[in-house]
Design a protein around this motif. Structure first.
Motif, PDB file in Angstrom:
ATOM      1  N   TYR A 119       0.837  -1.207   0.000  1.00 34.21           N
ATOM      2  CA  TYR A 119       0.000   0.000   0.000  1.00 34.21           C
ATOM      3  C   TYR A 119       0.873   1.260   0.000  1.00 34.21           C
ATOM      4  N   GLU A 120       1.890   1.274   0.822  1.00 32.95           N
ATOM      5  CA  GLU A 120       2.780   2.439   0.909  1.00 32.95           C
ATOM      6  C   GLU A 120       3.498   2.689  -0.413  1.00 32.95           C
ATOM      7  N   TYR A 121       4.024   1.647  -1.028  1.00 28.17           N
ATOM      8  CA  TYR A 121       4.737   1.804  -2.295  1.00 28.17           C
ATOM      9  C   TYR A 121       3.814   2.346  -3.384  1.00 28.17           C
ATOM     10  N   ILE A 122       2.586   1.853  -3.444  1.00 30.28           N
ATOM     11  CA  ILE A 122       1.639   2.319  -4.461  1.00 30.28           C
ATOM     12  C   ILE A 122       1.251   3.771  -4.204  1.00 30.28           C
ATOM     13  N   THR A 123       0.965   4.113  -2.961  1.00 27.52           N
ATOM     14  CA  THR A 123       0.560   5.470  -2.619  1.00 27.52           C
ATOM     15  C   THR A 123       1.663   6.474  -2.911  1.00 27.52           C
ATOM     16  N   VAL A 124       2.897   6.114  -2.625  1.00 22.59           N
ATOM     17  CA  VAL A 124       4.018   7.020  -2.887  1.00 22.59           C
ATOM     18  C   VAL A 124       4.252   7.179  -4.392  1.00 22.59           C
ATOM     19  N   ALA A 125       3.902   6.177  -5.179  1.00 29.71           N
ATOM     20  CA  ALA A 125       4.100   6.236  -6.626  1.00 29.71           C
ATOM     21  C   ALA A 125       3.057   7.100  -7.331  1.00 29.71           C
ATOM     22  N   VAL A 126       1.950   7.430  -6.647  1.00 26.59           N
ATOM     23  CA  VAL A 126       0.921   8.275  -7.252  1.00 26.59           C
ATOM     24  C   VAL A 126       1.478   9.689  -7.389  1.00 26.59           C
ATOM     25  N   PRO A 127       1.323  10.304  -8.565  1.00 24.77           N
ATOM     26  CA  PRO A 127       1.850  11.664  -8.744  1.00 24.77           C
ATOM     27  C   PRO A 127       1.165  12.660  -7.818  1.00 24.77           C
ATOM     28  N   TYR A 128       1.906  13.667  -7.420  1.00 24.61           N
ATOM     29  CA  TYR A 128       1.385  14.692  -6.526  1.00 24.61           C
ATOM     30  C   TYR A 128       0.242  15.448  -7.200  1.00 24.61           C
ATOM     31  N   ILE A 129       0.432  15.808  -8.458  1.00 27.51           N
ATOM     32  CA  ILE A 129      -0.610  16.459  -9.244  1.00 27.51           C
ATOM     33  C   ILE A 129      -1.028  15.475 -10.319  1.00 27.51           C
ATOM     34  N   THR A 130      -2.279  15.052 -10.277  1.00 34.11           N
ATOM     35  CA  THR A 130      -2.759  14.074 -11.241  1.00 34.11           C
ATOM     36  C   THR A 130      -3.473  14.792 -12.379  1.00 34.11           C
ATOM     37  N   ALA A 131      -3.070  14.477 -13.599  1.00 36.28           N
ATOM     38  CA  ALA A 131      -3.692  15.078 -14.778  1.00 36.28           C
ATOM     39  C   ALA A 131      -3.734  14.038 -15.877  1.00 36.28           C
ATOM     40  N   CYS A 132      -4.915  13.842 -16.426  1.00 39.77           N
ATOM     41  CA  CYS A 132      -5.056  12.804 -17.450  1.00 39.77           C
ATOM     42  C   CYS A 132      -4.346  13.185 -18.741  1.00 39.77           C
ATOM     43  N   SER A 133      -4.107  14.474 -19.003  1.00 43.07           N
ATOM     44  CA  SER A 133      -3.431  14.874 -20.238  1.00 43.07           C
ATOM     45  C   SER A 133      -1.922  14.650 -20.163  1.00 43.07           C
ATOM     46  N   ASN A 134      -1.371  14.405 -18.993  1.00 41.46           N
ATOM     47  CA  ASN A 134       0.067  14.157 -18.851  1.00 41.46           C
ATOM     48  C   ASN A 134       0.446  12.710 -19.084  1.00 41.46           C
ATOM     49  N   GLU A 135      -0.512  11.908 -19.446  1.00 44.20           N
ATOM     50  CA  GLU A 135      -0.285  10.479 -19.567  1.00 44.20           C
ATOM     51  C   GLU A 135       0.552  10.079 -20.766  1.00 44.20           C
ATOM     52  N   ASN A 137      -0.840   9.200 -23.447  1.00 40.36           N
ATOM     53  CA  ASN A 137      -1.640   8.209 -24.154  1.00 40.36           C
ATOM     54  C   ASN A 137      -2.588   8.858 -25.154  1.00 40.36           C
ATOM     55  N   GLY A 138      -2.366  10.140 -25.434  1.00 40.89           N
ATOM     56  CA  GLY A 138      -3.183  10.824 -26.418  1.00 40.89           C
ATOM     57  C   GLY A 138      -4.499  11.340 -25.871  1.00 40.89           C
ATOM     58  N   ARG A 139      -4.773  11.106 -24.628  1.00 39.78           N
ATOM     59  CA  ARG A 139      -6.027  11.548 -24.033  1.00 39.78           C
ATOM     60  C   ARG A 139      -5.839  12.936 -23.441  1.00 39.78           C
ATOM     61  N   ASP A 140      -6.755  13.815 -23.741  1.00 33.86           N
ATOM     62  CA  ASP A 140      -6.729  15.156 -23.187  1.00 33.86           C
ATOM     63  C   ASP A 140      -7.801  15.279 -22.113  1.00 33.86           C
ATOM     64  N   CYS A 141      -7.679  16.343 -21.342  1.00 30.39           N
ATOM     65  CA  CYS A 141      -8.688  16.603 -20.324  1.00 30.39           C
ATOM     66  C   CYS A 141     -10.043  16.846 -20.979  1.00 30.39           C
ATOM     67  N   ASP A 142     -11.101  16.662 -20.218  1.00 26.16           N
ATOM     68  CA  ASP A 142     -12.463  16.862 -20.684  1.00 26.16           C
ATOM     69  C   ASP A 142     -12.661  18.335 -21.027  1.00 26.16           C
ATOM     70  N   LYS A 143     -12.754  18.633 -22.322  1.00 27.52           N
ATOM     71  CA  LYS A 143     -12.833  20.013 -22.806  1.00 27.52           C
ATOM     72  C   LYS A 143     -14.074  20.724 -22.276  1.00 27.52           C
ATOM     73  N   ASP A 144     -15.217  20.044 -22.249  1.00 34.22           N
ATOM     74  CA  ASP A 144     -16.447  20.661 -21.756  1.00 34.22           C
ATOM     75  C   ASP A 144     -16.311  21.082 -20.298  1.00 34.22           C
ATOM     76  N   MET A 145     -15.706  20.233 -19.500  1.00 32.11           N
ATOM     77  CA  MET A 145     -15.535  20.536 -18.079  1.00 32.11           C
ATOM     78  C   MET A 145     -14.565  21.716 -17.896  1.00 32.11           C
ATOM     79  N   LEU A 146     -13.472  21.746 -18.650  1.00 33.25           N
ATOM     80  CA  LEU A 146     -12.516  22.855 -18.555  1.00 33.25           C
ATOM     81  C   LEU A 146     -13.156  24.178 -18.976  1.00 33.25           C
ATOM     82  N   ASP A 147     -13.964  24.151 -20.040  1.00 34.94           N
ATOM     83  CA  ASP A 147     -14.658  25.365 -20.477  1.00 34.94           C
ATOM     84  C   ASP A 147     -15.618  25.855 -19.404  1.00 34.94           C
ATOM     85  N   ARG A 148     -16.326  24.941 -18.809  1.00 32.14           N
ATOM     86  CA  ARG A 148     -17.286  25.293 -17.748  1.00 32.14           C
ATOM     87  C   ARG A 148     -16.558  25.894 -16.537  1.00 32.14           C
ATOM     88  N   LEU A 149     -15.430  25.296 -16.154  1.00 33.17           N
ATOM     89  CA  LEU A 149     -14.655  25.815 -15.019  1.00 33.17           C
ATOM     90  C   LEU A 149     -14.094  27.201 -15.329  1.00 33.17           C
TER      91      LEU A 149
END
Length: 173
Positions: A119-135, A137-149
């Motif tokens: 559990y500790e090893y997995i938790t420490v491996a999680v990035p401090y700032i999580t962003a799906c566009s940094n993957e 894998n070609g996936r970008d953040c949800d454009k509709d949600m970003l526009d709304r925000l």
């Protein structure tokens, strides 16, 4: 707690040398940790236990994906994880306070509980700032949600700039 019992290695009956253990880490594992950052994942954990006369060396290889929420658009995405760690357990009666890298096993101990380590090893491996566009894998953040925000945050900026206290400070420049 019943689920975590499967993540214990009984070492007393093992011969000296290397032994391999494989575990599956999934949603049932993370449910056992009440305030876990990670709620779900599909991971494989390979543990190589090297039993020696005075100590046990545990080599962990944890790989797979964990499900996280993007900090920008709040959508869930799978974060790949590939972890290599080593833990040393020494046989002895007195605790070693100086080094957190070493676990002390008493003469009455018969098994090593590795659930907390995994559990500790997995938790420490999680990035401090999580962003799906940094993957990558070609996936970008949800454009509709970003526009709304952006739309919702735009109204606050106008109110802040019209605050007379800031205007007085700007005159000091």
């Amino acid at each position: 707690m019943k689920t975590l019992k499967t993540y214990s290695i009984p070492y007393t009956g093992l011969k000296l040398g290397r032994h391999e253990f494989d575990y599956v880490v999934d949603e049932s594992f993370f449910k056992e940790f009440e305030y876990s950052l990670v709620k779900n994942g599909k991971l494989q954990c390979n543990v190589v236990l090297d039993k020696q006369e005075t100590m046990i060396i545990l080599d962990f290889h944890i790989f797979g994906t964990v499900e996280l929420a993007c900090d920008r658009c709040l959508s869930e995405y799978n974060q790949p994880v590939d972890i290599h760690e080593q833990q040393i357990a020494k046989f002895g009666e007195e605790e070693i306070d100086e080094d957190e890298e070493i676990i002390t096993l008493g003469k009455n101990d018969t098994e090593i509980d590795i659930a907390g380590l995994i559990y500790e090893y997995i938790t420490v491996a999680v990035p401090y700032i999580t962003a799906c566009s940094n993957e990558g894998n070609g996936r970008d953040c949800d454009k509709d949600m970003l526009d709304r925000l952006n739309e919702l945050s735009g109204g606050d900026e106008k109110e802040k700039s019209e605050d007379p206290r800031w205007d007085a400070l700007k005159k000091l420049k």
